[in-house]
Design a protein around this motif. Structure first.
Motif, mmCIF file in Angstrom:
data_model
loop_
_atom_site.group_PDB
_atom_site.id
_atom_site.type_symbol
_atom_site.label_atom_id
_atom_site.label_comp_id
_atom_site.label_asym_id
_atom_site.label_seq_id
_atom_site.Cartn_x
_atom_site.Cartn_y
_atom_site.Cartn_z
ATOM 1 N N ILE A 10 6.959 -5.063 1.909
ATOM 2 C CA ILE A 10 5.795 -5.308 1.067
ATOM 3 C C ILE A 10 4.804 -6.204 1.794
ATOM 4 O O ILE A 10 3.597 -5.972 1.766
ATOM 5 C CB ILE A 10 6.216 -5.919 -0.287
ATOM 6 N N GLU A 11 5.341 -7.240 2.498
ATOM 7 C CA GLU A 11 4.449 -8.130 3.254
ATOM 8 C C GLU A 11 3.703 -7.354 4.335
ATOM 9 O O GLU A 11 2.497 -7.547 4.525
ATOM 10 C CB GLU A 11 5.247 -9.279 3.890
ATOM 11 N N ARG A 12 4.442 -6.507 5.039
ATOM 12 C CA ARG A 12 3.790 -5.702 6.089
ATOM 13 C C ARG A 12 2.746 -4.758 5.468
ATOM 14 O O ARG A 12 1.662 -4.577 6.004
ATOM 15 C CB ARG A 12 4.826 -4.899 6.867
ATOM 16 N N PHE A 13 3.112 -4.181 4.352
ATOM 17 C CA PHE A 13 2.187 -3.276 3.666
ATOM 18 C C PHE A 13 0.921 -4.023 3.235
ATOM 19 O O PHE A 13 -0.205 -3.541 3.430
ATOM 20 C CB PHE A 13 2.870 -2.643 2.439
ATOM 21 N N ALA A 17 -2.861 -3.500 4.476
ATOM 22 C CA ALA A 17 -3.913 -3.272 3.482
ATOM 23 C C ALA A 17 -5.048 -4.274 3.686
ATOM 24 O O ALA A 17 -6.229 -3.909 3.655
ATOM 25 C CB ALA A 17 -3.340 -3.372 2.071
ATOM 26 N N ASP A 18 -4.687 -5.555 3.908
ATOM 27 C CA ASP A 18 -5.705 -6.576 4.159
ATOM 28 C C ASP A 18 -6.499 -6.238 5.424
ATOM 29 O O ASP A 18 -7.734 -6.379 5.458
ATOM 30 C CB ASP A 18 -5.070 -7.971 4.305
ATOM 31 N N GLY A 24 -12.798 -2.202 6.882
ATOM 32 C CA GLY A 24 -13.775 -1.494 6.025
ATOM 33 C C GLY A 24 -14.992 -2.352 5.760
ATOM 34 O O GLY A 24 -16.137 -1.876 5.818
ATOM 35 N N ILE A 25 -14.754 -3.627 5.478
ATOM 36 C CA ILE A 25 -15.872 -4.552 5.245
ATOM 37 C C ILE A 25 -16.703 -4.702 6.504
ATOM 38 O O ILE A 25 -17.938 -4.690 6.458
ATOM 39 C CB ILE A 25 -15.346 -5.916 4.745
ATOM 40 N N LYS A 26 -16.018 -4.807 7.664
ATOM 41 C CA LYS A 26 -16.716 -4.941 8.937
ATOM 42 C C LYS A 26 -17.579 -3.704 9.200
ATOM 43 O O LYS A 26 -18.751 -3.817 9.578
ATOM 44 C CB LYS A 26 -15.706 -5.140 10.069
ATOM 45 N N LYS A 27 -17.033 -2.517 8.963
ATOM 46 C CA LYS A 27 -17.794 -1.278 9.169
ATOM 47 C C LYS A 27 -18.966 -1.191 8.177
ATOM 48 O O LYS A 27 -20.053 -0.754 8.540
ATOM 49 C CB LYS A 27 -16.882 -0.064 9.042
#
Length: 121
Positions: A10-13, A17-18, A24-27
Protein backbone atom coordinates in the motif's frame (compact mmCIF):
# COMPACT_ATOMS: atom_id res chain seq x y z
CA UNK A 1 3.82 -11.12 8.23
CA UNK A 2 1.05 -11.02 5.73
CA UNK A 3 -0.09 -7.74 7.30
CA UNK A 4 3.37 -6.18 6.80
CA UNK A 5 3.46 -7.28 3.20
CA UNK A 6 0.13 -5.60 2.56
CA UNK A 7 1.24 -2.47 4.39
CA UNK A 8 4.41 -2.25 2.27
CA UNK A 9 2.43 -2.80 -0.87
CA UNK A 10 0.00 0.00 0.00
CA UNK A 11 2.88 2.36 0.83
CA UNK A 12 4.51 1.65 -2.51
CA UNK A 13 1.18 2.10 -4.26
CA UNK A 14 0.60 5.42 -2.50
CA UNK A 15 4.13 6.59 -3.33
CA UNK A 16 3.58 5.68 -6.98
CA UNK A 17 0.23 7.50 -6.92
CA UNK A 18 1.84 10.57 -5.31
CA UNK A 19 4.61 10.48 -7.91
CA UNK A 20 2.07 10.19 -10.74
CA UNK A 21 0.07 13.09 -9.31
CA UNK A 22 3.24 15.21 -8.99
CA UNK A 23 4.19 14.40 -12.60
CA UNK A 24 0.65 15.25 -13.75
CA UNK A 25 0.79 18.57 -11.92
CA UNK A 26 4.22 19.27 -13.40
CA UNK A 27 2.95 18.52 -16.93
CA UNK A 28 -0.16 20.63 -16.33
CA UNK A 29 2.03 23.53 -15.15
CA UNK A 30 4.23 23.18 -18.25
CA UNK A 31 1.16 23.11 -20.49
CA UNK A 32 -0.20 26.19 -18.72
CA UNK A 33 3.11 28.04 -19.18
CA UNK A 34 3.09 27.12 -22.89
CA UNK A 35 -0.51 28.28 -23.20
CA UNK A 36 0.32 31.60 -21.55
CA UNK A 37 3.33 32.04 -23.83
CA UNK A 38 1.27 31.25 -26.95
CA UNK A 39 -1.48 33.54 -25.70
CA UNK A 40 1.00 36.39 -25.31
CA UNK A 41 2.35 35.71 -28.80
CA UNK A 42 -1.17 35.68 -30.24
CA UNK A 43 -2.08 38.89 -28.42
CA UNK A 44 1.09 40.56 -29.69
CA UNK A 45 0.36 39.48 -33.26
CA UNK A 46 -3.26 40.59 -32.95
CA UNK A 47 -2.12 44.00 -31.68
CA UNK A 48 0.34 44.35 -34.55
CA UNK A 49 -2.31 43.35 -37.11
CA UNK A 50 -4.82 45.74 -35.52
CA UNK A 51 -2.34 48.62 -35.75
CA UNK A 52 -1.61 47.82 -39.40
CA UNK A 53 -5.32 47.66 -40.25
CA UNK A 54 -5.95 50.92 -38.40
CA UNK A 55 -3.21 52.67 -40.40
CA UNK A 56 -4.61 51.26 -43.63
CA UNK A 57 -8.15 52.33 -42.71
CA UNK A 58 -6.98 55.87 -41.89
CA UNK A 59 -5.14 56.10 -45.21
CA UNK A 60 -8.21 54.88 -47.11
CA UNK A 61 -10.39 57.33 -45.16
CA UNK A 62 -8.20 60.22 -46.27
CA UNK A 63 -8.26 59.03 -49.88
CA UNK A 64 -12.05 58.73 -49.84
CA UNK A 65 -12.39 62.13 -48.19
CA UNK A 66 -10.08 63.67 -50.78
CA UNK A 67 -12.03 62.13 -53.67
CA UNK A 68 -15.31 63.27 -52.10
CA UNK A 69 -14.10 66.85 -51.73
CA UNK A 70 -12.89 66.82 -55.34
CA UNK A 71 -16.24 65.54 -56.60
CA UNK A 72 -18.10 68.17 -54.58
CA UNK A 73 -15.85 70.91 -55.93
CA UNK A 74 -16.29 69.59 -59.48
CA UNK A 75 -20.06 69.61 -58.99
CA UNK A 76 -19.98 73.17 -57.68
CA UNK A 77 -17.89 74.25 -60.67
CA UNK A 78 -20.33 72.60 -63.09
CA UNK A 79 -23.26 74.27 -61.35
CA UNK A 80 -21.55 77.67 -61.49
CA UNK A 81 -20.75 77.20 -65.17
CA UNK A 82 -24.31 76.16 -65.92
CA UNK A 83 -25.67 79.18 -64.11
CA UNK A 84 -23.29 81.60 -65.77
CA UNK A 85 -23.98 80.05 -69.19
CA UNK A 86 -27.73 80.53 -68.66
CA UNK A 87 -27.12 84.14 -67.74
CA UNK A 88 -24.90 84.57 -70.81
CA UNK A 89 -27.51 82.91 -73.02
CA UNK A 90 -30.25 85.19 -71.70
CA UNK A 91 -28.02 88.23 -72.30
CA UNK A 92 -27.36 86.98 -75.84
CA UNK A 93 -31.11 86.66 -76.45
CA UNK A 94 -31.56 90.27 -75.34
CA UNK A 95 -28.82 91.40 -77.71
CA UNK A 96 -30.33 89.40 -80.57
CA UNK A 97 -33.71 91.00 -79.85
CA UNK A 98 -32.16 94.45 -80.06
CA UNK A 99 -30.35 93.51 -83.29
CA UNK A 100 -33.68 92.31 -84.76
CA UNK A 101 -35.44 95.50 -83.75
CA UNK A 102 -32.59 97.51 -85.25
CA UNK A 103 -32.95 95.54 -88.49
CA UNK A 104 -29.44 94.07 -88.33
CA UNK A 105 -30.77 90.50 -88.39
CA UNK A 106 -33.98 89.11 -89.83
CA UNK A 107 -36.87 87.59 -87.88
CA UNK A 108 -35.92 84.18 -89.29
CA UNK A 109 -32.28 84.53 -88.14
CA UNK A 110 -33.48 85.67 -84.72
CA UNK A 111 -35.86 82.71 -84.37
CA UNK A 112 -33.12 80.21 -85.38
CA UNK A 113 -30.67 81.61 -82.82
CA UNK A 114 -33.40 81.84 -80.18
CA UNK A 115 -34.34 78.19 -80.73
CA UNK A 116 -30.68 77.04 -80.30
CA UNK A 117 -30.18 79.12 -77.18
CA UNK A 118 -33.43 77.99 -75.53
CA UNK A 119 -32.54 74.36 -76.25
CA UNK A 120 -29.37 74.82 -74.17
CA UNK A 121 -31.20 76.37 -71.26
Amino acid sequence: MAGKKKAGYIERFLKKADKAIDEGIKKADEALEDAVEFGEMAASQAKKTSEELTKKALKEKEQIKSRGVKKINDGIAVAKNATSKKEEDLATLEKLGKLRKAGVITEKEFQEKKKKILARI
